[in-house]
Motif scaffolding. Structure first.
Motif, short mmCIF file in Angstrom:
data_model
loop_
_atom_site.label_atom_id
_atom_site.label_comp_id
_atom_site.label_asym_id
_atom_site.label_seq_id
_atom_site.Cartn_x
_atom_site.Cartn_y
_atom_site.Cartn_z
N CYS A 12 31.50 54.42 41.15
CA CYS A 12 32.12 55.42 43.13
C CYS A 12 32.39 53.92 43.51
CB CYS A 12 32.18 56.35 43.11
SG CYS A 12 33.17 57.31 44.44
N TYR A 13 30.65 53.69 43.90
CA TYR A 13 30.80 53.03 45.23
C TYR A 13 31.06 51.33 45.09
CZ TYR A 13 27.02 56.30 47.20
OH TYR A 13 26.41 57.06 47.90
N CYS A 49 32.50 59.08 47.84
CA CYS A 49 31.33 59.06 47.20
C CYS A 49 29.56 59.93 47.58
CB CYS A 49 31.05 57.57 46.72
SG CYS A 49 32.16 56.64 46.28
#
Length: 74
Positions: free
Chosen positions: A43-44, A56
Protein backbone atom coordinates in the motif's frame (compact mmCIF):
# COMPACT_ATOMS: atom_id res chain seq x y z
CA UNK A 1 13.10 5.57 -13.57
CA UNK A 2 14.64 5.53 -10.09
CA UNK A 3 11.24 5.16 -8.47
CA UNK A 4 10.38 2.21 -10.71
CA UNK A 5 13.71 0.55 -9.97
CA UNK A 6 13.18 1.09 -6.24
CA UNK A 7 9.67 -0.34 -6.49
CA UNK A 8 10.85 -3.49 -8.27
CA UNK A 9 13.75 -3.94 -5.82
CA UNK A 10 11.50 -3.44 -2.79
CA UNK A 11 8.96 -5.96 -4.05
CA UNK A 12 11.75 -8.46 -4.68
CA UNK A 13 13.17 -7.96 -1.20
CA UNK A 14 9.72 -8.33 0.34
CA UNK A 15 9.18 -11.63 -1.47
CA UNK A 16 12.58 -13.00 -0.43
CA UNK A 17 12.83 -11.63 3.12
CA UNK A 18 9.96 -13.33 4.93
CA UNK A 19 9.74 -13.49 8.71
CA UNK A 20 11.40 -16.51 10.30
CA UNK A 21 9.15 -19.56 10.52
CA UNK A 22 9.85 -20.06 14.23
CA UNK A 23 8.66 -16.55 15.10
CA UNK A 24 5.44 -16.94 13.15
CA UNK A 25 4.79 -20.42 14.53
CA UNK A 26 5.25 -19.32 18.13
CA UNK A 27 2.66 -16.61 18.14
CA UNK A 28 -0.52 -16.07 16.12
CA UNK A 29 -0.11 -12.33 16.51
CA UNK A 30 3.20 -12.55 14.69
CA UNK A 31 1.43 -14.23 11.78
CA UNK A 32 -1.12 -11.43 11.66
CA UNK A 33 1.57 -8.80 11.84
CA UNK A 34 3.58 -10.39 9.03
CA UNK A 35 0.49 -10.61 6.84
CA UNK A 36 -0.66 -7.07 7.56
CA UNK A 37 2.80 -5.55 7.23
CA UNK A 38 3.14 -7.09 3.79
CA UNK A 39 -0.16 -5.55 2.75
CA UNK A 40 0.80 -2.20 4.25
CA UNK A 41 4.16 -2.30 2.48
CA UNK A 42 2.48 -2.73 -0.90
CA UNK A 43 0.00 0.00 0.00
CA UNK A 44 2.81 2.42 0.85
CA UNK A 45 4.51 1.68 -2.46
CA UNK A 46 1.44 1.95 -4.63
CA UNK A 47 -1.21 4.12 -2.98
CA UNK A 48 0.91 5.89 -0.36
CA UNK A 49 2.40 8.15 -2.98
CA UNK A 50 -1.00 9.13 -4.37
CA UNK A 51 -3.46 8.99 -1.47
CA UNK A 52 -1.12 9.54 1.45
CA UNK A 53 0.18 7.37 4.24
CA UNK A 54 -2.93 7.90 6.38
CA UNK A 55 -4.94 5.49 4.23
CA UNK A 56 -2.26 2.82 4.50
CA UNK A 57 -1.99 3.27 8.27
CA UNK A 58 -5.76 2.86 8.59
CA UNK A 59 -5.63 -0.23 6.38
CA UNK A 60 -2.91 -1.77 8.56
CA UNK A 61 -4.79 -1.09 11.79
CA UNK A 62 -8.00 -2.54 10.35
CA UNK A 63 -6.14 -5.59 9.10
CA UNK A 64 -4.59 -6.23 12.53
CA UNK A 65 -7.92 -5.80 14.33
CA UNK A 66 -9.71 -8.15 11.95
CA UNK A 67 -6.98 -10.76 11.98
CA UNK A 68 -6.72 -10.87 15.78
CA UNK A 69 -10.50 -11.00 16.11
CA UNK A 70 -10.61 -13.93 13.67
CA UNK A 71 -7.95 -15.82 15.64
CA UNK A 72 -9.78 -15.28 18.94
CA UNK A 73 -13.04 -16.67 17.45
CA UNK A 74 -11.35 -19.90 16.40
Amino acid sequence: MRRLLFLVAAIGICQVATPPATTAAENDRAKCEAYCLTGAFYCYLSMGIIAGRDKCDAQYEGCMAGCIAAIKEV
